[in-house]
Design a protein around this motif. Structure first.
Motif, short mmCIF file in Angstrom:
data_model
loop_
_atom_site.label_atom_id
_atom_site.label_comp_id
_atom_site.label_asym_id
_atom_site.label_seq_id
_atom_site.Cartn_x
_atom_site.Cartn_y
_atom_site.Cartn_z
N GLY A 1 0.76 -1.42 0.21
CA GLY A 1 -0.05 0.00 -0.01
C GLY A 1 0.67 1.30 0.00
N THR A 2 2.10 1.15 -0.29
CA THR A 2 2.96 2.24 -0.40
C THR A 2 2.75 2.86 -1.66
N TRP A 3 3.80 3.73 -2.28
CA TRP A 3 3.67 4.88 -3.23
C TRP A 3 3.32 3.98 -4.48
N GLY A 4 2.07 4.29 -5.01
CA GLY A 4 1.70 3.63 -6.33
C GLY A 4 1.07 2.32 -5.99
N LEU A 5 1.10 1.58 -5.12
CA LEU A 5 0.56 0.38 -4.72
C LEU A 5 -0.73 0.54 -4.38
N ALA B 1 9.19 0.60 -9.57
CA ALA B 1 8.58 -0.66 -9.74
C ALA B 1 7.62 -0.34 -10.84
N PHE B 2 7.26 0.83 -11.45
CA PHE B 2 6.13 0.75 -12.33
C PHE B 2 7.06 1.51 -13.66
N ASP B 3 6.15 1.00 -14.99
CA ASP B 3 6.44 1.49 -16.37
C ASP B 3 5.65 2.18 -16.64
N PHE B 4 5.80 3.60 -16.98
CA PHE B 4 5.15 4.66 -17.50
C PHE B 4 5.30 4.80 -19.05
N ASP B 5 6.08 4.26 -19.73
CA ASP B 5 6.19 4.27 -20.91
C ASP B 5 5.02 3.74 -21.58
N GLY B 6 4.43 4.17 -22.98
CA GLY B 6 3.26 3.91 -23.61
C GLY B 6 1.99 3.88 -23.26
N ILE B 7 1.71 4.75 -22.20
CA ILE B 7 0.68 4.98 -21.45
C ILE B 7 -0.40 6.17 -22.33
N ALA B 8 -1.36 5.87 -22.75
CA ALA B 8 -2.25 6.89 -23.64
C ALA B 8 -2.92 7.59 -22.67
N PRO B 9 -2.88 8.87 -22.55
CA PRO B 9 -4.04 9.64 -21.62
C PRO B 9 -5.44 9.30 -22.14
N THR B 10 -6.05 8.59 -21.03
CA THR B 10 -7.52 8.47 -21.30
C THR B 10 -8.37 8.95 -20.29
N PRO B 11 -9.02 10.41 -20.79
CA PRO B 11 -9.69 11.19 -19.72
C PRO B 11 -11.04 10.69 -19.60
N HIS C 1 13.06 4.98 -5.49
CA HIS C 1 12.54 4.11 -4.40
C HIS C 1 10.91 4.12 -4.50
N CYS C 2 10.24 5.30 -4.82
CA CYS C 2 8.89 5.53 -4.76
C CYS C 2 7.98 4.79 -6.16
N PHE C 3 8.64 4.95 -7.13
CA PHE C 3 7.91 4.59 -8.42
C PHE C 3 8.81 3.89 -9.43
N MET D 1 11.05 9.88 -14.75
CA MET D 1 11.93 8.41 -14.12
C MET D 1 12.95 8.12 -14.94
N ARG D 2 12.92 8.56 -16.09
CA ARG D 2 14.21 8.31 -17.07
C ARG D 2 15.34 9.07 -16.30
N GLN D 3 15.17 10.35 -16.23
CA GLN D 3 15.98 11.23 -15.36
C GLN D 3 16.58 10.73 -14.21
#
Length: 320
Positions: free
Chosen positions: A25-29, A137-147, A133-135, A116-118
């Motif tokens: 339940g920590t950052w992003g979970l 574990a996650f892969d943010f590449d290829g995520i299309a904004p879907t409002p 440390h916070c993020f 995150m690349r930086q």
């Protein structure tokens, strides 16, 4: 001891309602939910990246035939760990508060992917280490904004098969546009990040009074099962713990504000006492800055997200 397991995956909480849990339940979970009735399904939140959202949807489809075609997604607020997976629920109506929908534009997934690349390159130093440390574990590449495709203010009732689901706006509090998802017939509430259980709440928006009112709504509701945005399934005891934390931090911050102590110093100075065992204690930095802004009537601006993460990184390295 809770009757519910706190293990990664789908938990059947009865009557066609489910919780998808991500310890610790920590950052992003974050947690999510599923409400089904008469062959229809409503999803409460998607997850922080596409891989985790696919795994969640696969588990839901295996457990509940109605999840094969989810007609409605409700995003409880704008943080990416509750909405970045929206694109994977094709054809669904996506509902959020008007304020929550507007806030989703502020930190789109491509921006976080670049950051995150930086961070991983080492260019950002201690801040970068903390962001990994916070993020990491996650892969943010290829995520299309879907409002969201439908927004509301106040309250909205939607039907899922034969069930009534009430959406109750309680923001601004944690963020600018938080909402609760109440399934009255099943005595279940999904809270989004109005509740963090065994994890430190983080108040990006405030005012704290709105968050306390949201806790009071939860305490007054006729619900036996409360699914928080982060942490194990809870009941009113979990709500009271969050409410008590917010009151404690508000009062401690107020004393230091009145004494003229700078907010960063106040965050270091406040003893966490009973809350020291909660994860991510360094979030007190954000909470104190938000409270100081409120105490000043908006005259004292809060630092931006990058500066706040830098201050949290510093506090996380210090023994308390």
């Amino acid at each position: 001891m809770s009757r519910w397991r706190y293990e990664r995956g789908l938990e059947d909480i009865g009557n066609g309602c489910f919780a998808y849990l991500q310890p610790a339940g920590t950052w992003g979970l974050s947690n999510a939910g599923l409400v089904t009735s008469d062959g229809e399904a409503l999803l409460v939140d998607t997850l922080f990246d596409l891989k985790r959202t696919r795994e969640m949807l696969d588990a839901m489809r295996a457990a509940a035939p109605a999840a094969a075609r989810i007609g409605t997604v409700v995003n409880t607020h704008a943080n990416g760990d509750h909405c970045y997976g929206n694109a994977l629920v094709e054809g669904a109506t996506i509902i959020a508060t008007r304020a929550g929908a507007a806030e989703m534009d502020e930190v789109p997934a491509p921006m976080l992917a670049m950051l995150m690349r930086q961070a991983r390159s080492g260019a950002a130093g201690a801040l970068g280490e903390y962001l990994v440390h916070c993020f990491g574990a996650f892969d943010f590449d290829g995520i299309a904004p879907t409002p969201p495709t439908r927004v509301f203010d106040g309250e909205l009732t939607v039907a899922v098969g034969g069930k009534e689901v009430r959406l109750i706006e309680v923001g601004p509090s944690h963020t600018k546009g938080d909402l609760l998802v109440h399934v009255p017939a099943d005595r279940v509430i999904y809270t989004g990040d109005v509740l963090f259980v065994d994890a430190t709440p983080i108040m990006w928006a405030g005012p704290v009074g709105n968050w306390l009112k949201a806790c009071d709504i939860l305490l007054a509701a006729d619900a036996d099962v409360i699914v928080p945005g982060h942490g194990p399934i809870t009941d009113r005891a979990g709500v009271r713990a969050v409410r008590d934390y917010l009151v404690y931090i508000r009062d401690e911050a107020r004393r230091r504000y009145d004494a003229g102590m700078p907010p960063a110093d106040a965050a270091r100075d406040i003893a966490l006492a009973d809350y020291a065992s909660w994860s991510d204690a360094e979030r007190i930095v954000v909470n104190v800055h938000t409270l100081y802004r409120e105490f000043s009537g908006g005259k004292l601006p809060s630092p931006g997200p990058i500066e706040l993460f830098g201050l949290m990184a510093e506090l996380a390295r210090r023994p308390r």
